[in-house]
Motif scaffolding. Structure first.
Motif, mmCIF file in Angstrom:
data_model
loop_
_atom_site.group_PDB
_atom_site.id
_atom_site.type_symbol
_atom_site.label_atom_id
_atom_site.label_comp_id
_atom_site.label_asym_id
_atom_site.label_seq_id
_atom_site.Cartn_x
_atom_site.Cartn_y
_atom_site.Cartn_z
ATOM 1 N N ALA A 3 0.839 -1.198 0.000
ATOM 2 C CA ALA A 3 0.000 0.000 0.000
ATOM 3 C C ALA A 3 0.874 1.247 0.000
ATOM 4 O O ALA A 3 1.969 1.253 0.562
ATOM 5 C CB ALA A 3 -0.898 0.005 1.228
ATOM 6 N N ARG A 4 0.393 2.277 -0.657
ATOM 7 C CA ARG A 4 1.098 3.557 -0.704
ATOM 8 C C ARG A 4 0.208 4.611 -0.076
ATOM 9 O O ARG A 4 -0.978 4.689 -0.394
ATOM 10 C CB ARG A 4 1.397 3.924 -2.154
ATOM 11 N N LEU A 5 0.770 5.424 0.809
ATOM 12 C CA LEU A 5 0.009 6.502 1.421
ATOM 13 C C LEU A 5 -0.414 7.489 0.344
ATOM 14 O O LEU A 5 0.402 7.915 -0.480
ATOM 15 C CB LEU A 5 0.851 7.213 2.485
ATOM 16 N N ASP A 6 -1.678 7.849 0.326
ATOM 17 C CA ASP A 6 -2.213 8.797 -0.648
ATOM 18 C C ASP A 6 -2.382 10.180 -0.020
ATOM 19 O O ASP A 6 -1.993 11.179 -0.595
ATOM 20 C CB ASP A 6 -3.560 8.299 -1.175
ATOM 21 N N HIS A 7 -2.975 10.228 1.165
ATOM 22 C CA HIS A 7 -3.166 11.500 1.865
ATOM 23 C C HIS A 7 -3.436 11.218 3.334
ATOM 24 O O HIS A 7 -3.768 10.092 3.702
ATOM 25 C CB HIS A 7 -4.339 12.291 1.260
ATOM 26 N N THR A 8 -3.270 12.225 4.125
ATOM 27 C CA THR A 8 -3.667 12.135 5.521
ATOM 28 C C THR A 8 -4.272 13.470 5.918
ATOM 29 O O THR A 8 -3.942 14.510 5.347
ATOM 30 C CB THR A 8 -2.486 11.740 6.444
ATOM 31 N N ILE A 9 -5.173 13.429 6.877
ATOM 32 C CA ILE A 9 -5.865 14.631 7.331
ATOM 33 C C ILE A 9 -5.225 15.114 8.625
ATOM 34 O O ILE A 9 -4.977 14.328 9.538
ATOM 35 C CB ILE A 9 -7.365 14.352 7.524
ATOM 36 N N VAL A 10 -4.951 16.401 8.677
ATOM 37 C CA VAL A 10 -4.369 17.034 9.856
ATOM 38 C C VAL A 10 -5.368 18.077 10.347
ATOM 39 O O VAL A 10 -5.720 19.004 9.615
ATOM 40 C CB VAL A 10 -3.019 17.701 9.515
ATOM 41 N N ARG A 11 -5.839 17.917 11.556
ATOM 42 C CA ARG A 11 -6.820 18.853 12.112
ATOM 43 C C ARG A 11 -6.116 20.118 12.593
ATOM 44 O O ARG A 11 -5.014 20.058 13.117
ATOM 45 C CB ARG A 11 -7.599 18.196 13.239
ATOM 46 N N SER A 12 -6.790 21.251 12.411
ATOM 47 C CA SER A 12 -6.191 22.536 12.776
ATOM 48 C C SER A 12 -7.283 23.539 13.137
ATOM 49 O O SER A 12 -8.451 23.343 12.821
ATOM 50 C CB SER A 12 -5.347 23.070 11.615
ATOM 51 N N ARG A 13 -6.873 24.592 13.794
ATOM 52 C CA ARG A 13 -7.820 25.669 14.114
ATOM 53 C C ARG A 13 -8.086 26.547 12.894
ATOM 54 O O ARG A 13 -9.153 27.107 12.749
ATOM 55 C CB ARG A 13 -7.283 26.493 15.266
ATOM 56 N N ASP A 14 -7.090 26.675 12.034
ATOM 57 C CA ASP A 14 -7.216 27.457 10.802
ATOM 58 C C ASP A 14 -6.440 26.706 9.728
ATOM 59 O O ASP A 14 -5.215 26.761 9.692
ATOM 60 C CB ASP A 14 -6.653 28.864 11.013
ATOM 61 N N ARG A 15 -7.158 26.003 8.869
ATOM 62 C CA ARG A 15 -6.510 25.089 7.919
ATOM 63 C C ARG A 15 -5.507 25.782 7.008
ATOM 64 O O ARG A 15 -4.445 25.232 6.729
ATOM 65 C CB ARG A 15 -7.550 24.316 7.115
ATOM 66 N N PHE A 16 -5.818 26.989 6.551
ATOM 67 C CA PHE A 16 -4.888 27.655 5.641
ATOM 68 C C PHE A 16 -3.680 28.222 6.379
ATOM 69 O O PHE A 16 -2.571 28.202 5.849
ATOM 70 C CB PHE A 16 -5.607 28.714 4.799
ATOM 71 N N ALA A 17 -3.859 28.691 7.603
ATOM 72 C CA ALA A 17 -2.713 29.181 8.385
ATOM 73 C C ALA A 17 -1.768 28.021 8.721
ATOM 74 O O ALA A 17 -0.543 28.161 8.633
ATOM 75 C CB ALA A 17 -3.184 29.872 9.655
ATOM 76 N N ALA A 18 -2.336 26.882 9.097
ATOM 77 C CA ALA A 18 -1.514 25.718 9.430
ATOM 78 C C ALA A 18 -0.766 25.215 8.196
ATOM 79 O O ALA A 18 0.423 24.900 8.267
ATOM 80 C CB ALA A 18 -2.386 24.612 10.018
ATOM 81 N N ALA A 19 -1.463 25.158 7.078
ATOM 82 C CA ALA A 19 -0.818 24.713 5.840
ATOM 83 C C ALA A 19 0.281 25.682 5.428
ATOM 84 O O ALA A 19 1.356 25.271 4.992
ATOM 85 C CB ALA A 19 -1.860 24.574 4.730
ATOM 86 N N GLN A 20 0.026 26.976 5.601
ATOM 87 C CA GLN A 20 1.021 27.982 5.233
ATOM 88 C C GLN A 20 2.272 27.858 6.100
ATOM 89 O O GLN A 20 3.387 28.019 5.611
ATOM 90 C CB GLN A 20 0.430 29.386 5.350
ATOM 91 N N PHE A 21 2.108 27.566 7.378
ATOM 92 C CA PHE A 21 3.255 27.372 8.260
ATOM 93 C C PHE A 21 4.176 26.302 7.671
ATOM 94 O O PHE A 21 5.388 26.492 7.551
ATOM 95 C CB PHE A 21 2.787 26.973 9.662
ATOM 96 N N LEU A 22 3.589 25.175 7.269
ATOM 97 C CA LEU A 22 4.390 24.088 6.711
ATOM 98 C C LEU A 22 4.972 24.455 5.353
ATOM 99 O O LEU A 22 6.167 24.267 5.122
ATOM 100 C CB LEU A 22 3.554 22.814 6.579
ATOM 101 N N THR A 23 4.153 24.988 4.459
ATOM 102 C CA THR A 23 4.658 25.266 3.109
ATOM 103 C C THR A 23 5.778 26.299 3.123
ATOM 104 O O THR A 23 6.713 26.206 2.334
ATOM 105 C CB THR A 23 3.535 25.711 2.144
ATOM 106 N N GLU A 24 5.699 27.260 4.039
ATOM 107 C CA GLU A 24 6.779 28.241 4.131
ATOM 108 C C GLU A 24 8.060 27.602 4.642
ATOM 109 O O GLU A 24 9.148 27.943 4.193
ATOM 110 C CB GLU A 24 6.361 29.414 5.012
ATOM 111 N N LEU A 25 7.949 26.665 5.592
ATOM 112 C CA LEU A 25 9.152 25.993 6.093
ATOM 113 C C LEU A 25 9.807 25.147 5.010
ATOM 114 O O LEU A 25 11.028 25.167 4.869
ATOM 115 C CB LEU A 25 8.826 25.096 7.292
ATOM 116 N N ILE A 26 8.999 24.411 4.254
ATOM 117 C CA ILE A 26 9.591 23.491 3.283
ATOM 118 C C ILE A 26 9.785 24.122 1.907
ATOM 119 O O ILE A 26 10.297 23.475 0.997
ATOM 120 C CB ILE A 26 8.780 22.179 3.169
#
Length: 127
Positions: A3-26
């Motif tokens: 099996a290959r991981l396709d996606h996973t869900i990460v819960r957050s208070r603000d989905r776009f702020a949390a995603a931006q934190f990660l995308t800016e780091l990487i």
């Protein structure tokens, strides 16, 4: 075929702020809306899909990223430029240090929702 991981869900208070934190780091493109998610594409078609959660307490998850040495240096520089706290260990006992496990380097940083994000340059060897 395994099996290959396709996606996973990460819960957050603000989905776009949390995603931006990660995308800016990487150094990745910003997240795209996908239904109720802010979707961050990673290698091989895998996505991290951030989902708003209005519960009082979000359960912390651990997300580990295997990155090449050059990318590790770039991510680590971004963490230091932002003066973010980081640790050499998952228990936060070794602040402002990196580790050198398994002939590589690694560190942990917490995102705004308390998820532990780990960056390593060499995968862990399990005997």
């Amino acid at each position: 075929m395994p099996a290959r991981l396709d996606h996973t869900i990460v819960r957050s208070r603000d989905r776009f702020a949390a995603a931006q934190f990660l995308t800016e780091l990487i150094g990745a493109p910003e997240a795209k809306p996908f239904g109720p998610f802010a979707s961050v594409p990673l290698e091989n078609g895998v996505t991290l899909d951030y989902l708003d959660d209005d519960s009082e307490r979000i359960v912390s998850q651990h997300l580990a990223f295997l990155v090449p040495d050059e990318e590790f240096d770039e991510i680590f520089a971004r963490v230091r430029e932002r003066e973010l706290p980081y640790w050499a260990d998952p228990y936060h006992q070794e602040p402002q240090e990196i580790n050198h496990h398994h002939q590589g380097r690694g560190f942990y940083v917490d995102d705004p929702d308390g998820h532990s994000i780990e960056f390593i340059t060499h995968t862990y060897v399990i005997d």
